[in-house]
Design a protein around this motif. Structure first.
Motif, PDB file in Angstrom:
ATOM      1  N   ALA A   4       0.652  -1.250  -0.065  1.00 42.33           N
ATOM      2  CA  ALA A   4       0.447   0.134  -0.239  1.00 42.33           C
ATOM      3  C   ALA A   4       0.932   0.772  -0.157  1.00 42.33           C
ATOM      4  N   GLU A   5       2.116   1.827   0.848  1.00 37.83           N
ATOM      5  CA  GLU A   5       2.833   2.613   0.460  1.00 37.83           C
ATOM      6  C   GLU A   5       3.412   2.843  -0.458  1.00 37.83           C
ATOM      7  N   GLN A   9       3.601   5.765  -2.883  1.00 36.48           N
ATOM      8  CA  GLN A   9       4.730   7.114  -3.236  1.00 36.48           C
ATOM      9  C   GLN A   9       5.435   6.040  -4.262  1.00 36.48           C
ATOM     10  N   LYS A  10       6.520   6.240  -4.881  1.00 38.61           N
ATOM     11  CA  LYS A  10       7.285   5.978  -6.363  1.00 38.61           C
ATOM     12  C   LYS A  10       8.565   5.706  -5.796  1.00 38.61           C
ATOM     13  N   LEU A  11       9.446   4.979  -6.066  1.00 37.67           N
ATOM     14  CA  LEU A  11      10.772   5.015  -5.757  1.00 37.67           C
ATOM     15  C   LEU A  11      11.094   5.646  -6.398  1.00 37.67           C
ATOM     16  N   GLY A  59      25.745   1.947   2.320  1.00 40.60           N
ATOM     17  CA  GLY A  59      27.001   1.925   1.036  1.00 40.60           C
ATOM     18  C   GLY A  59      27.679   3.138   0.619  1.00 40.60           C
ATOM     19  N   ALA A  60      27.114   4.633   1.149  1.00 39.15           N
ATOM     20  CA  ALA A  60      28.377   6.401   0.613  1.00 39.15           C
ATOM     21  C   ALA A  60      29.339   5.651   1.124  1.00 39.15           C
ATOM     22  N   ALA A  61      30.489   6.081  -0.042  1.00 36.15           N
ATOM     23  CA  ALA A  61      31.693   6.073   0.242  1.00 36.15           C
ATOM     24  C   ALA A  61      32.417   7.356   1.287  1.00 36.15           C
ATOM     25  N   GLU A  62      33.018   7.111   2.587  1.00 37.05           N
ATOM     26  CA  GLU A  62      33.124   8.174   3.232  1.00 37.05           C
ATOM     27  C   GLU A  62      33.740   9.214   2.473  1.00 37.05           C
ATOM     28  N   GLY A  63      33.782  11.044   2.675  1.00 36.78           N
ATOM     29  CA  GLY A  63      33.806  11.972   2.074  1.00 36.78           C
ATOM     30  C   GLY A  63      33.528  11.596   0.775  1.00 36.78           C
ATOM     31  N   SER A  64      32.826  11.085  -0.795  1.00 30.25           N
ATOM     32  CA  SER A  64      32.339  11.214  -1.035  1.00 30.25           C
ATOM     33  C   SER A  64      31.314  12.102  -1.181  1.00 30.25           C
ATOM     34  N   ASP A  65      30.948  13.858  -1.952  1.00 28.19           N
ATOM     35  CA  ASP A  65      29.898  14.603  -1.767  1.00 28.19           C
ATOM     36  C   ASP A  65      29.091  13.462  -3.370  1.00 28.19           C
ATOM     37  N   GLY A  66      28.977  12.504  -3.617  1.00 25.57           N
ATOM     38  CA  GLY A  66      27.779  11.859  -3.830  1.00 25.57           C
ATOM     39  C   GLY A  66      28.487  10.900  -5.515  1.00 25.57           C
ATOM     40  N   LYS A  67      27.761   9.854  -5.674  1.00 27.14           N
ATOM     41  CA  LYS A  67      28.060   9.008  -6.707  1.00 27.14           C
ATOM     42  C   LYS A  67      26.686   8.411  -7.333  1.00 27.14           C
ATOM     43  N   VAL A  68      26.164   8.209  -8.167  1.00 26.17           N
ATOM     44  CA  VAL A  68      25.013   7.534  -9.322  1.00 26.17           C
ATOM     45  C   VAL A  68      25.627   6.015  -9.327  1.00 26.17           C
ATOM     46  N   PRO A  69      24.457   4.865  -9.050  1.00 23.92           N
ATOM     47  CA  PRO A  69      22.697   5.785  -8.684  1.00 23.92           C
ATOM     48  C   PRO A  69      22.758   5.470  -7.394  1.00 23.92           C
ATOM     49  N   VAL A  70      21.307   6.540  -6.822  1.00 21.93           N
ATOM     50  CA  VAL A  70      20.947   5.956  -5.566  1.00 21.93           C
ATOM     51  C   VAL A  70      19.555   6.322  -5.441  1.00 21.93           C
ATOM     52  N   ILE A  71      19.242   4.942  -4.858  1.00 24.26           N
ATOM     53  CA  ILE A  71      17.682   4.930  -4.877  1.00 24.26           C
ATOM     54  C   ILE A  71      16.938   5.477  -3.643  1.00 24.26           C
ATOM     55  N   GLU A  72      16.394   5.883  -3.738  1.00 27.91           N
ATOM     56  CA  GLU A  72      15.537   6.373  -2.782  1.00 27.91           C
ATOM     57  C   GLU A  72      14.481   5.350  -2.381  1.00 27.91           C
ATOM     58  N   THR A  73      14.021   4.800  -1.442  1.00 29.59           N
ATOM     59  CA  THR A  73      12.377   3.473  -1.169  1.00 29.59           C
ATOM     60  C   THR A  73      11.068   4.440  -0.814  1.00 29.59           C
ATOM     61  N   PRO A  74      10.474   3.820  -1.521  1.00 29.96           N
ATOM     62  CA  PRO A  74       8.822   4.819  -0.501  1.00 29.96           C
ATOM     63  C   PRO A  74       8.738   4.987   0.577  1.00 29.96           C
ATOM     64  N   ASP A  75       9.160   3.871   1.632  1.00 31.26           N
ATOM     65  CA  ASP A  75       9.717   4.392   2.713  1.00 31.26           C
ATOM     66  C   ASP A  75      10.738   5.058   3.128  1.00 31.26           C
TER      67      ASP A  75
END
Length: 264
Positions: A4-5, A9-11, A59-75
């Motif tokens: 239901a969640e 809201q989409k991933l 799974g994020a690397a310490e000190g990194s300002d961002g790598k793709v992909p990232v997913i945000e789950t519906p929750d």
């Protein structure tokens, strides 16, 4: 409750179409027919919302300002690392009456074979050869590296024959996680052909017909067609890689010239 969640809201997929690792997650979502929102992220001037999402991610690397992909789950949970994301999507959206087929076969032997192919591709040095050939501007060094890379092509050509002599790895057009992991780098071979002048998509494919059949079959998948980028997009997008290689080669030549002058 969880289903239901998911309907509410989409991933969300934080990605950029230039990145082969992000394409792994993107392909997984398309092949699985999972509803999602694509959030394009500038990878040169990374927006604050993306860096924040990445730094929250499992799974994020310490000190990194961002790598793709990232997913945000519906929750509201965040996950990064391309193959892990694809596995997560396959596991969570496993109801084949609602979503696409599993990326990991139910047959135990086939599943083990797919896992071994994923490990082999990652450990083979394929990505090192891919980017190294793109960036190496010393022709002699590039040619020597290509000899070794083509040995890997030969191994892949044989490994792909395990279940079928044509089509995808498992045969019968059954898409596996291996196909998703490997394919994005083949879509970007046009950059090496353009800049390094190796006839990969012509002569190499003819030399390795099982690889050619696999590649052509992947290109016919609707999920691949839906997210495929034009050759010029990749050629322009990877120009900076070649320029870095040219700068490194120029510096190396200047250093050699200076050393030779000092020896006189």
């Amino acid at each position: 409750m969880a289903e239901a969640e998911q309907k509410e809201q989409k991933l969300k997929l934080y990605a950029n179409p230039i990145c082969p690792f992000a394409q792994r997650a993107w392909l997984a979502l398309e092949i699985k027919k999972v509803p999602y929102e694509y959030i394009k992220c500038d990878l040169r001037e990374k927006p604050a919302f993306f860096t924040e999402a990445y730094q929250k991610a499992l799974g994020a690397a310490e000190g990194s300002d961002g790598k793709v992909p990232v997913i945000e789950t519906p929750d509201g949970k965040f996950i990064t690392e391309s193959t892990i994301v694809a596995r997560y999507v396959d596991y969570v959206y496993s109801d084949e009456s609602k979503y696409g087929p599993s990326l990991l076969p139910k047959d135990a032997f086939e599943r083990a074979a797919v896992e071994i192919m994923i490990d082999w591709f990652g450990d083979s040095g394929w990505l090192r050869f891919h980017y190294g050939t793109l960036m190496q501007c010393d022709k002699e060094k590039a040619d020597a590296s290509v000899v070794d890379w083509k040995k890997k092509w030969g191994l892949l050509n044989e490994r792909l024959k395990q279940f079928s002599d044509k089509g995808l790895y498992l045969g019968d057009n059954k898409v596996s996680l291996f196909d998703i992991v490997a394919y994005p780098f083949f879509e970007r071979l046009i950059t090496i052909q353009h800049y390094a002048k190796y006839e990969i998509l012509d002569k190499w494919m003819e030399e390795f017909p099982r690889v050619k059949s696999w590649y052509n079959t992947m290109q016919e998948l609707e999920a691949v067609k839906k997210i495929k980028q034009k050759d010029e997009f990749f050629i322009n997008g990877y120009k900076s890689y070649r320029e870095r290689g040219e700068a490194a080669y120029k510096k190396e030549q200047e250093q050699k010239a200076a050393a030779a002058k000092d020896d006189k």
